[in-house]
Design a protein around this motif. Structure first.
Motif, PDB file in Angstrom:
ATOM      1  N   PHE A 137       0.837  -1.196   0.000  1.00 35.11           N
ATOM      2  CA  PHE A 137       0.000   0.000   0.000  1.00 35.11           C
ATOM      3  C   PHE A 137       0.874   1.249   0.000  1.00 35.11           C
ATOM      4  O   PHE A 137       0.548   2.249  -0.651  1.00 35.11           O
ATOM      5  N   ALA A 138       2.010   1.203   0.707  1.00 35.02           N
ATOM      6  CA  ALA A 138       2.936   2.330   0.710  1.00 35.02           C
ATOM      7  C   ALA A 138       3.453   2.619  -0.689  1.00 35.02           C
ATOM      8  O   ALA A 138       3.622   3.789  -1.069  1.00 35.02           O
ATOM      9  N   LYS A 139       3.693   1.572  -1.478  1.00 33.64           N
ATOM     10  CA  LYS A 139       4.168   1.767  -2.851  1.00 33.64           C
ATOM     11  C   LYS A 139       3.085   2.409  -3.713  1.00 33.64           C
ATOM     12  O   LYS A 139       3.380   3.264  -4.553  1.00 33.64           O
ATOM     13  N   VAL A 140       1.831   1.990  -3.508  1.00 33.10           N
ATOM     14  CA  VAL A 140       0.721   2.601  -4.250  1.00 33.10           C
ATOM     15  C   VAL A 140       0.693   4.108  -3.989  1.00 33.10           C
ATOM     16  O   VAL A 140       0.563   4.914  -4.917  1.00 33.10           O
ATOM     17  N   LEU A 141       0.828   4.492  -2.720  1.00 38.86           N
ATOM     18  CA  LEU A 141       0.849   5.911  -2.380  1.00 38.86           C
ATOM     19  C   LEU A 141       2.066   6.612  -2.981  1.00 38.86           C
ATOM     20  O   LEU A 141       1.976   7.726  -3.490  1.00 38.86           O
ATOM     21  N   GLY A 142       3.218   5.945  -2.911  1.00 31.27           N
ATOM     22  CA  GLY A 142       4.431   6.547  -3.453  1.00 31.27           C
ATOM     23  C   GLY A 142       4.365   6.755  -4.948  1.00 31.27           C
ATOM     24  O   GLY A 142       4.849   7.767  -5.469  1.00 31.27           O
ATOM     25  N   ASP A 143       3.755   5.811  -5.659  1.00 28.90           N
ATOM     26  CA  ASP A 143       3.675   5.892  -7.116  1.00 28.90           C
ATOM     27  C   ASP A 143       2.640   6.904  -7.586  1.00 28.90           C
ATOM     28  O   ASP A 143       2.715   7.395  -8.725  1.00 28.90           O
ATOM     29  N   ALA A 144       1.653   7.208  -6.740  1.00 23.08           N
ATOM     30  CA  ALA A 144       0.602   8.138  -7.132  1.00 23.08           C
ATOM     31  C   ALA A 144       1.152   9.560  -7.248  1.00 23.08           C
ATOM     32  O   ALA A 144       2.109   9.935  -6.561  1.00 23.08           O
ATOM     33  N   ARG A 145       0.526  10.337  -8.094  1.00 22.20           N
ATOM     34  CA  ARG A 145       0.821  11.774  -8.145  1.00 22.20           C
ATOM     35  C   ARG A 145       0.230  12.425  -6.902  1.00 22.20           C
ATOM     36  O   ARG A 145      -0.948  12.230  -6.582  1.00 22.20           O
ATOM     37  N   LYS A 146       1.048  13.152  -6.174  1.00 20.29           N
ATOM     38  CA  LYS A 146       0.606  13.773  -4.920  1.00 20.29           C
ATOM     39  C   LYS A 146       0.695  15.293  -5.055  1.00 20.29           C
ATOM     40  O   LYS A 146       1.774  15.824  -5.340  1.00 20.29           O
ATOM     41  N   ILE A 147      -0.451  15.945  -4.846  1.00 21.21           N
ATOM     42  CA  ILE A 147      -0.536  17.395  -5.000  1.00 21.21           C
ATOM     43  C   ILE A 147      -0.912  17.991  -3.648  1.00 21.21           C
ATOM     44  O   ILE A 147      -1.897  17.580  -3.031  1.00 21.21           O
ATOM     45  N   VAL A 148      -0.136  18.962  -3.208  1.00 16.53           N
ATOM     46  CA  VAL A 148      -0.302  19.522  -1.866  1.00 16.53           C
ATOM     47  C   VAL A 148      -0.772  20.969  -1.961  1.00 16.53           C
ATOM     48  O   VAL A 148      -0.132  21.798  -2.620  1.00 16.53           O
ATOM     49  N   ALA A 149      -1.902  21.254  -1.295  1.00 20.57           N
ATOM     50  CA  ALA A 149      -2.420  22.619  -1.234  1.00 20.57           C
ATOM     51  C   ALA A 149      -1.823  23.321  -0.020  1.00 20.57           C
ATOM     52  O   ALA A 149      -2.004  22.877   1.109  1.00 20.57           O
ATOM     53  N   SER A 150      -1.098  24.389  -0.260  1.00 16.36           N
ATOM     54  CA  SER A 150      -0.477  25.138   0.831  1.00 16.36           C
ATOM     55  C   SER A 150      -0.172  26.552   0.367  1.00 16.36           C
ATOM     56  O   SER A 150       0.197  26.767  -0.800  1.00 16.36           O
ATOM     57  N   SER A 151      -0.330  27.504   1.287  1.00 15.13           N
ATOM     58  CA  SER A 151       0.011  28.896   0.966  1.00 15.13           C
ATOM     59  C   SER A 151       1.503  29.166   1.146  1.00 15.13           C
ATOM     60  O   SER A 151       1.998  30.223   0.784  1.00 15.13           O
ATOM     61  N   THR A 152       2.224  28.198   1.702  1.00 17.51           N
ATOM     62  CA  THR A 152       3.669  28.313   1.928  1.00 17.51           C
ATOM     63  C   THR A 152       4.421  27.499   0.878  1.00 17.51           C
ATOM     64  O   THR A 152       4.017  26.373   0.561  1.00 17.51           O
ATOM     65  N   ARG A 153       5.471  28.053   0.340  1.00 20.62           N
ATOM     66  CA  ARG A 153       6.273  27.325  -0.644  1.00 20.62           C
ATOM     67  C   ARG A 153       6.922  26.116  -0.001  1.00 20.62           C
ATOM     68  O   ARG A 153       7.547  26.217   1.047  1.00 20.62           O
ATOM     69  N   LEU A 154       6.741  24.940  -0.610  1.00 22.59           N
ATOM     70  CA  LEU A 154       7.181  23.681  -0.018  1.00 22.59           C
ATOM     71  C   LEU A 154       8.304  23.050  -0.839  1.00 22.59           C
ATOM     72  O   LEU A 154       8.414  23.274  -2.049  1.00 22.59           O
ATOM     73  N   GLU A 155       9.110  22.232  -0.163  1.00 21.61           N
ATOM     74  CA  GLU A 155      10.112  21.397  -0.821  1.00 21.61           C
ATOM     75  C   GLU A 155       9.789  19.945  -0.489  1.00 21.61           C
ATOM     76  O   GLU A 155       9.381  19.632   0.632  1.00 21.61           O
ATOM     77  N   PHE A 156       9.986  19.055  -1.457  1.00 22.12           N
ATOM     78  CA  PHE A 156       9.535  17.684  -1.304  1.00 22.12           C
ATOM     79  C   PHE A 156      10.685  16.692  -1.425  1.00 22.12           C
ATOM     80  O   PHE A 156      11.597  16.878  -2.232  1.00 22.12           O
ATOM     81  N   THR A 157      10.604  15.629  -0.628  1.00 19.70           N
ATOM     82  CA  THR A 157      11.536  14.512  -0.752  1.00 19.70           C
ATOM     83  C   THR A 157      10.810  13.232  -1.165  1.00 19.70           C
ATOM     84  O   THR A 157      11.441  12.306  -1.687  1.00 19.70           O
ATOM     85  N   TRP A 158       9.493  13.161  -0.931  1.00 19.71           N
ATOM     86  CA  TRP A 158       8.696  11.992  -1.334  1.00 19.71           C
ATOM     87  C   TRP A 158       8.433  12.092  -2.825  1.00 19.71           C
ATOM     88  O   TRP A 158       7.977  13.128  -3.320  1.00 19.71           O
TER      89      TRP A 158
END
Length: 202
Positions: free
Chosen positions: A72-93
């Motif tokens: 299930f973790a791989k399913v989540l990792g493979d999915a496109r993940k879009i984050v709503a935030s007013s702060t500029r974010l940096e991603f490692t996932w």
């Protein structure tokens, strides 16, 4: 048009905050299947920042550990993940990006664009805004037979009501109810004079 589905663990008194502190005693195979139905069928997952941080802090490590939840973790990792935030974010996932622009406008464009279904898990502020804007196609509530009595509720104060229609319901062995709602055009009309005709008579 892409379907947008939200799934929430919710207590009997409407609490949706910190379900990791109260819902695990009710997590069985039926709930696992429901979670898979909500998240597993989508190729895109939309998050609020706090929910994303929680997921990103746990699921990549679980995938790497190769345990029972690694699939299930791989399913989540493979999915496109879009984050709503007013702060500029940096991603490692992997496969993570920030939603650009105003939430309702950007999600409307996402919904009308190419791709598969879109899911949300948690992300209460995002769910509230999409419900109010009529952008959610399905709201899955996993209602636990428990009054948490503290914490954020799903629905906050507002000027207008949000009519919904129940499309399916299922009771799990644990007493959890899986309720699925879709938007309704209106709550209908009715008065006490209409209701009293349905009261028991001698």
């Amino acid at each position: 048009m892409r379907k947008i589905t939200a799934g929430l663990f919710i207590s009997l008194d409407g609490v949706v905050e910190a379900p990791d502190q109260w819902h695990f005693p009710y997590f069985n195979d039926e709930m696992g299947a429901a979670v898979g139905e909500i998240l597993g069928g989508a190729d895109t997952v939309l998050f609020g920042r706090r929910t994303y941080d929680s997921f990103a802090g746990a699921w990549p490590e679980r995938e790497a550990a190769g345990g029972e939840d690694a699939g299930f973790a791989k399913v989540l990792g493979d999915a496109r993940k879009i984050v709503a935030s007013s702060t500029r974010l940096e991603f490692t996932w992997r496969n993570s990006e920030q939603l650009e622009g105003e939430l309702v406008e950007s999600v409307t464009a996402l919904k009308n664009g190419p791709g598969g279904d879109i899911s949300l898990s948690g992300s209460i502020s995002v769910v509230r805004q999409l419900l109010a804007a009529g952008l959610l196609d399905e709201l899955h509530l996993l209602v636990h037979p428990l009054a948490v009595r503290k914490g954020m509720r799903l629905f906050d104060e507002g000027e207008t009501s949000i009519p919904l229609t129940l499309t399916s319901s299922k009771a799990f062995r644990t007493g959890v109810l899986h309720l699925v709602y879709a938007p309704a055009k209106s709550a209908g009309e009715g008065t006490y004079d209409d209701a009293k005709k349905q009261l028991p008579r001698e």
